[in-house]
Design a protein around this motif. Structure first.
Motif, PDB file in Angstrom:
ATOM      1  N   ALA A   1       0.806  -1.212   0.000  1.00 21.16           N
ATOM      2  CA  ALA A   1       0.000   0.000   0.000  1.00 21.16           C
ATOM      3  C   ALA A   1       0.842   1.266   0.000  1.00 21.16           C
ATOM      4  O   ALA A   1       1.952   1.311   0.539  1.00 21.16           O
ATOM      5  CB  ALA A   1      -0.932  -0.002   1.207  1.00 21.16           C
ATOM      6  N   GLY A   2       0.277   2.288  -0.621  1.00 23.27           N
ATOM      7  CA  GLY A   2       0.929   3.582  -0.701  1.00 23.27           C
ATOM      8  C   GLY A   2       0.200   4.468  -1.685  1.00 23.27           C
ATOM      9  O   GLY A   2      -0.982   4.263  -1.977  1.00 23.27           O
ATOM     10  N   ARG A   3       0.923   5.425  -2.223  1.00 25.31           N
ATOM     11  CA  ARG A   3       0.340   6.385  -3.152  1.00 25.31           C
ATOM     12  C   ARG A   3       0.325   5.823  -4.564  1.00 25.31           C
ATOM     13  O   ARG A   3       1.331   5.380  -5.083  1.00 25.31           O
ATOM     14  CB  ARG A   3       1.154   7.681  -3.104  1.00 25.31           C
ATOM     15  CG  ARG A   3       0.774   8.740  -4.097  1.00 25.31           C
ATOM     16  CD  ARG A   3       1.632   9.988  -3.913  1.00 25.31           C
ATOM     17  NE  ARG A   3       3.052   9.653  -3.801  1.00 25.31           N
ATOM     18  CZ  ARG A   3       3.839   9.383  -4.838  1.00 25.31           C
ATOM     19  NH1 ARG A   3       3.348   9.378  -6.061  1.00 25.31           N
ATOM     20  NH2 ARG A   3       5.124   9.109  -4.636  1.00 25.31           N
ATOM     21  N   GLY A   4      -0.864   5.849  -5.213  1.00 19.39           N
ATOM     22  CA  GLY A   4      -0.981   5.394  -6.593  1.00 19.39           C
ATOM     23  C   GLY A   4      -1.113   3.886  -6.684  1.00 19.39           C
ATOM     24  O   GLY A   4      -1.316   3.177  -5.695  1.00 19.39           O
ATOM     25  N   GLY A   5      -0.989   3.374  -7.929  1.00 17.11           N
ATOM     26  CA  GLY A   5      -0.997   1.938  -8.162  1.00 17.11           C
ATOM     27  C   GLY A   5      -2.359   1.297  -8.236  1.00 17.11           C
ATOM     28  O   GLY A   5      -2.475   0.076  -8.346  1.00 17.11           O
ATOM     29  N   ASP A   6      -3.445   2.108  -8.167  1.00 14.03           N
ATOM     30  CA  ASP A   6      -4.786   1.523  -8.160  1.00 14.03           C
ATOM     31  C   ASP A   6      -5.272   1.093  -9.534  1.00 14.03           C
ATOM     32  O   ASP A   6      -6.245   0.337  -9.643  1.00 14.03           O
ATOM     33  CB  ASP A   6      -5.795   2.538  -7.585  1.00 14.03           C
ATOM     34  CG  ASP A   6      -5.502   2.889  -6.133  1.00 14.03           C
ATOM     35  OD1 ASP A   6      -4.885   2.048  -5.444  1.00 14.03           O
ATOM     36  OD2 ASP A   6      -5.881   3.990  -5.706  1.00 14.03           O
ATOM     37  N   ASP A   7      -4.609   1.554 -10.589  1.00 17.83           N
ATOM     38  CA  ASP A   7      -5.135   1.316 -11.931  1.00 17.83           C
ATOM     39  C   ASP A   7      -4.799  -0.063 -12.476  1.00 17.83           C
ATOM     40  O   ASP A   7      -5.280  -0.446 -13.538  1.00 17.83           O
ATOM     41  CB  ASP A   7      -4.601   2.383 -12.897  1.00 17.83           C
ATOM     42  CG  ASP A   7      -3.077   2.429 -12.932  1.00 17.83           C
ATOM     43  OD1 ASP A   7      -2.448   1.913 -11.982  1.00 17.83           O
ATOM     44  OD2 ASP A   7      -2.524   2.994 -13.888  1.00 17.83           O
ATOM     45  N   VAL A   8      -4.001  -0.852 -11.755  1.00 19.94           N
ATOM     46  CA  VAL A   8      -3.580  -2.144 -12.277  1.00 19.94           C
ATOM     47  C   VAL A   8      -4.573  -3.250 -11.949  1.00 19.94           C
ATOM     48  O   VAL A   8      -4.519  -4.334 -12.524  1.00 19.94           O
ATOM     49  CB  VAL A   8      -2.167  -2.503 -11.754  1.00 19.94           C
ATOM     50  CG1 VAL A   8      -2.212  -2.925 -10.290  1.00 19.94           C
ATOM     51  CG2 VAL A   8      -1.520  -3.582 -12.603  1.00 19.94           C
ATOM     52  N   ILE A   9      -5.477  -3.011 -11.013  1.00 21.06           N
ATOM     53  CA  ILE A   9      -6.471  -4.023 -10.662  1.00 21.06           C
ATOM     54  C   ILE A   9      -7.878  -3.500 -10.945  1.00 21.06           C
ATOM     55  O   ILE A   9      -8.101  -2.293 -11.028  1.00 21.06           O
ATOM     56  CB  ILE A   9      -6.374  -4.457  -9.184  1.00 21.06           C
ATOM     57  CG1 ILE A   9      -6.585  -3.252  -8.250  1.00 21.06           C
ATOM     58  CG2 ILE A   9      -5.066  -5.152  -8.907  1.00 21.06           C
ATOM     59  CD1 ILE A   9      -6.739  -3.650  -6.805  1.00 21.06           C
TER      60      ILE A   9
END
Length: 346
Positions: free
Chosen positions: A261-269
């Protein structure tokens, strides 16, 4: 850790004691960097007993007069163990090489070899670690135990972060909450706090996927991770057919992944994978918000850890020796928990 779900469905039937003595937990760092023999960093391969990596760094710092920040290492190693690893010490070319074995203050540390190199040793630079673990006072059905060993070698285990990531009594999670509440921490303690928070969140997602029987399966909207790398691709965006992906999954070429977890990275799932992760992380909204506020960049980690190198030998009716290799960041205790109950291990 005891509350986390088991891939086998329940805690192992077999019980044993681990680390009756440090030599029962042997770790040899696999670092294949070719040293040049020249440069301003002195690389030392050490064997340490009863010391963790930070203990060794502090001891070398005191013995050589080099600041701990100028001493590099690839990975953290356990204290109650015999471990071999590389460390690098900033050492100007004009300065004669030290006679490290004769320096005071290196009790518990043996210098196995040393050579010069141009660069400082960086975290994560090693290929992995080789483990040899001796389990004593073994009790339980041997047929069931051997079946569990064979299953782990064939199917792998959930890739949980081990208890040592959270500190004694979970104290690193206390640091996490103190940090997110605004307390200033030293660089090292801040690192422990952030790492513990991310590890707790990841473990919670793995636990949910194990209970969902999907920790070793590709579900709708999956973020798929390539084995042996940090490369991730969205299942929804690949041109590969489902059969091909399932074949790659079966041969451990790819794995389902979970959030660091952290900032960003939500677009891959997306889809079910996103719904499941958001449901779990929603229970820890304060930790998620704290990591984002600290500007930690989001990442992914494989949900599954393969252990094809696992070998075992019964030395006698009460003693079992396990040997296996794991990549950086993987925990031997996560392999053990699917094979034998060692909860009495401090």
């Amino acid at each position: 850790m005891a509350a986390l779900a088991y891939a086998r469905g329940a805690a192992p039937d077999a019980r044993a004691e681990l680390r009756q003595q440090p030599a029962d937990f042997f770790v040899d760092e696999d670092c294949d960097i070719a040293l040049s023999g020249s440069g301003e960093h002195l690389w030392c391969r050490i064997e340490k007993t009863g010391l963790n990596t930070q203990d060794a760094v502090q001891a070398l710092s005191r013995a050589t007069g080099v600041h701990p920040r100028q001493i590099g290492f690839a990975g953290m190693k356990d204290r109650v163990a015999v471990t071999r690893q590389w460390l690098s010490i900033a050492w100007p070319i004009a300065r004669d090489l030290p006679d490290l074995p004769d320096l005071d203050g290196l009790e518990g540390i043996e210098i196995l070899e040393m050579d010069r190199h141009e660069r400082k040793l960086k975290r994560g630079a090693h290929r992995g670690n080789r483990f040899v673990l001796r389990l004593r006072e073994l009790a339980g059905d041997r047929d069931v135990l051997e079946a569990d060993l064979a299953r782990v070698r064939e199917q792998g285990v959930p890739n949980y972060f081990g208890a040592q990531r959270f500190g004694h009594g979970g104290r690193n999670l206390g640091l996490s909450r103190a940090l997110f509440a605004g307390k200033r921490l030293s660089r090292n303690r801040r690192g422990f706090a952030l790492s513990a928070a991310r590890s707790l969140l990841f473990n919670a997602v793995v636990d949910a996927r194990v209970r969902d029987a999907s920790w070793n399966a590709l579900i709708d909207g999956e973020a798929v991770m390539l084995d042996g790398s940090h490369s991730v691709f969205a299942l929804a965006e690949t041109d590969q057919g489902r059969d091909e992906l399932e074949q790659r999954l079966a041969r451990f070429d790819i794995h389902p992944s979970g959030p660091m977890a952290g900032r960003g990275g939500d677009d891959v799932i997306s889809g079910r994978a996103r719904e499941l992760e958001e449901g779990v992380l929603g229970e820890y909204a304060d930790l998620v918000a704290g990591l984002k506020a600290c500007d930690v960049e989001a990442g992914r980690r494989a949900l599954r850890l393969s252990v094809p190198s696992l070998e075992w030998q019964f030395e006698d009716e009460r003693t079992l020796t396990l040997s296996f290799w794991l990549p950086p960041g993987a925990f031997a205790t996560s392999v053990l928990r699917e094979i034998v109950d060692t909860t009495s291990d401090s």
